[in-house]
Design an enzyme around this catalytic site. Structure first.
Site, mmCIF file in Angstrom:
data_model
loop_
_atom_site.group_PDB
_atom_site.id
_atom_site.type_symbol
_atom_site.label_atom_id
_atom_site.label_comp_id
_atom_site.label_asym_id
_atom_site.label_seq_id
_atom_site.Cartn_x
_atom_site.Cartn_y
_atom_site.Cartn_z
ATOM 1 N N SER A 6 0.734 -1.253 0.031
ATOM 2 C CA SER A 6 0.105 0.180 -0.014
ATOM 3 C C SER A 6 0.758 1.287 -0.098
ATOM 4 O O SER A 6 1.620 1.431 0.970
ATOM 5 C CB SER A 6 -1.011 0.135 1.136
ATOM 6 O OG SER A 6 -1.497 1.252 1.416
ATOM 7 N N HIS A 31 -1.444 -1.269 -4.103
ATOM 8 C CA HIS A 31 -2.574 -0.837 -3.573
ATOM 9 C C HIS A 31 -2.689 0.677 -3.373
ATOM 10 O O HIS A 31 -1.637 1.280 -2.811
ATOM 11 C CB HIS A 31 -2.733 -1.584 -2.127
ATOM 12 C CG HIS A 31 -4.192 -1.441 -1.713
ATOM 13 N ND1 HIS A 31 -5.047 -2.387 -1.962
ATOM 14 C CD2 HIS A 31 -4.643 -0.644 -0.528
ATOM 15 C CE1 HIS A 31 -6.132 -2.018 -1.172
ATOM 16 N NE2 HIS A 31 -5.808 -1.042 -0.400
ATOM 17 N N ASP A 33 -4.689 3.623 -1.724
ATOM 18 C CA ASP A 33 -5.901 3.958 -1.007
ATOM 19 C C ASP A 33 -6.471 5.228 -1.348
ATOM 20 O O ASP A 33 -5.612 6.263 -1.185
ATOM 21 C CB ASP A 33 -5.497 3.872 0.470
ATOM 22 C CG ASP A 33 -5.344 2.431 1.093
ATOM 23 O OD1 ASP A 33 -6.240 1.794 1.105
ATOM 24 O OD2 ASP A 33 -4.076 2.014 1.579
ATOM 25 N N MET A 35 -8.991 8.443 -0.085
ATOM 26 C CA MET A 35 -9.873 8.659 1.068
ATOM 27 C C MET A 35 -10.306 9.890 1.049
ATOM 28 O O MET A 35 -9.581 10.855 0.367
ATOM 29 C CB MET A 35 -9.031 8.488 2.402
ATOM 30 C CG MET A 35 -8.326 7.116 2.436
ATOM 31 S SD MET A 35 -7.734 6.902 4.135
ATOM 32 C CE MET A 35 -5.985 6.406 3.745
ATOM 33 N N HIS A 65 -8.678 1.450 -3.847
ATOM 34 C CA HIS A 65 -9.569 1.149 -2.905
ATOM 35 C C HIS A 65 -10.074 2.390 -2.543
ATOM 36 O O HIS A 65 -9.557 3.331 -1.942
ATOM 37 C CB HIS A 65 -8.962 0.478 -1.696
ATOM 38 C CG HIS A 65 -9.790 0.349 -0.508
ATOM 39 N ND1 HIS A 65 -9.357 0.112 0.991
ATOM 40 C CD2 HIS A 65 -11.156 0.541 -0.487
ATOM 41 C CE1 HIS A 65 -10.448 0.007 1.724
ATOM 42 N NE2 HIS A 65 -11.509 0.191 0.812
ATOM 43 N N MET A 67 -12.389 4.569 -0.636
ATOM 44 C CA MET A 67 -12.968 4.733 0.713
ATOM 45 C C MET A 67 -13.460 6.134 0.675
ATOM 46 O O MET A 67 -13.297 7.199 1.320
ATOM 47 C CB MET A 67 -11.905 4.662 1.869
ATOM 48 C CG MET A 67 -11.312 3.194 2.186
ATOM 49 S SD MET A 67 -10.042 3.482 3.282
ATOM 50 C CE MET A 67 -8.806 3.568 2.243
ATOM 51 N N MET A 136 -11.379 -5.310 5.974
ATOM 52 C CA MET A 136 -10.389 -4.616 6.570
ATOM 53 C C MET A 136 -10.205 -5.187 7.682
ATOM 54 O O MET A 136 -11.085 -5.429 8.626
ATOM 55 C CB MET A 136 -11.240 -3.250 6.883
ATOM 56 C CG MET A 136 -11.267 -2.280 5.272
ATOM 57 S SD MET A 136 -9.853 -1.945 4.565
ATOM 58 C CE MET A 136 -9.016 -1.244 5.734
ATOM 59 N N PHE A 142 -6.587 5.014 8.411
ATOM 60 C CA PHE A 142 -4.949 5.469 8.896
ATOM 61 C C PHE A 142 -4.007 4.127 8.585
ATOM 62 O O PHE A 142 -4.390 3.007 8.985
ATOM 63 C CB PHE A 142 -4.731 6.097 10.221
ATOM 64 C CG PHE A 142 -5.382 7.293 10.293
ATOM 65 C CD1 PHE A 142 -4.871 8.509 9.859
ATOM 66 C CD2 PHE A 142 -6.739 7.591 10.756
ATOM 67 C CE1 PHE A 142 -5.516 9.669 10.014
ATOM 68 C CE2 PHE A 142 -7.229 8.733 10.752
ATOM 69 C CZ PHE A 142 -6.626 9.869 10.599
ATOM 70 N N ASP A 170 -6.694 -6.157 4.592
ATOM 71 C CA ASP A 170 -5.664 -4.642 4.781
ATOM 72 C C ASP A 170 -5.749 -4.197 6.182
ATOM 73 O O ASP A 170 -6.856 -4.208 6.668
ATOM 74 C CB ASP A 170 -6.197 -3.730 3.891
ATOM 75 C CG ASP A 170 -5.610 -2.440 3.630
ATOM 76 O OD1 ASP A 170 -4.591 -2.428 4.471
ATOM 77 O OD2 ASP A 170 -5.876 -1.464 2.847
ATOM 78 N N GLY A 192 1.412 -2.481 4.141
ATOM 79 C CA GLY A 192 2.123 -1.129 3.948
ATOM 80 C C GLY A 192 3.363 -0.959 4.511
ATOM 81 O O GLY A 192 4.464 -1.191 3.940
#
Length: 211
Positions: A6, A31, A33, A35, A65, A67, A136, A142, A170, A192
């Site tokens: 990640s 990956h 992320d 957000m 992903h 979010m 998750m 975070f 994850d 990550g």
């Protein structure tokens, strides 16, 4: 067993170099992320970064992903930017099944993510629409959080429901717990901090691939 480091844990001022390290180590995916500071209490990255990664590493699958409260507004944007897998959350207000079907119609793998508090049973009806389920193992938002072992049961439950697609996890995944996750049906490990801070990511990835 696939590894998806990640970029949330990468050095933002050396993103290209850090991703190259993962590529050189033999990573399967990267990956990404995304957000929105609404669905989760953090803000990260944009379609521009996804596009830049795709242009720099065209053969590298990007596992994006979302979010986000309203991912439907950005599905086409991220697919056009180069996403290979696009994951949305089961907890959003939109028609999740329809969105998953649309992602598939664009020629991209459709992923469905669930927060720790969402039971496997709540997504049973959505499983036929998903190529991958992302469990998750921490509250999203975070990096660097501790792995929640209670989520192992969710992986098992999904397999017991007959789900044969990819299972991804994850949150707090490390070399100390990845084998246990594999035993519960995991196919893709999002790592990550554990991977970007590894002294020998190639050795770690080789060990995971051998599971």
């Amino acid at each position: 067993m696939k590894v998806a480091p990640s970029i949330l844990a990468a050095d933002p001022l050396s993103m290209g170099c850090d991703v190259q390290r993962m590529v050189d180590a033999g990573t399967d995916w990267i990956h990404v992320d995304i957000m929105d500071a609404h669905f989760v209490p953090n803000l990260s990255f944009s379609p521009a970064l996804t596009e830049a990664l795709h242009e720099r590493f065209p053969a590298l699958p990007l596992d994006v992903h979302l979010m986000m409260d309203e991912p439907e507004k950005y599905i086409d944007v991220f697919i056009d930017a180069g996403a290979s897998v696009l994951t949305i959350h089961a907890e959003i207000a939109a028609d999740v099944a329809a969105l998953l079907d649309y992602i598939r119609s664009r020629g991209v793998k459709a992923g469905l993510s669930v927060k720790p508090g969402t039971p496997a049973e709540a997504i049973r009806h959505l499983l036929p629409h998903a190529d991958m389920v992302l469990v998750m193992t921490v509250e999203p938002g975070f990096g660097g959080q501790a792995f929640n072992p209670d989520m192992l049961g969710k992986l098992t439950a999904l397999r017991e429901m007959g789900y044969t697609g990819l299972l991804e996890a994850d949150g707090g995944i490390s070399m100390k717990n990845v084998a246990l996750l594999r035993q519960h049906g995991l196919d893709v490990a999002v790592m990550g901090t554990a991977m970007f801070s590894s002294a020998d990511p190639k050795a770690d990835m080789d060990a995971i691939h051998a599971l």
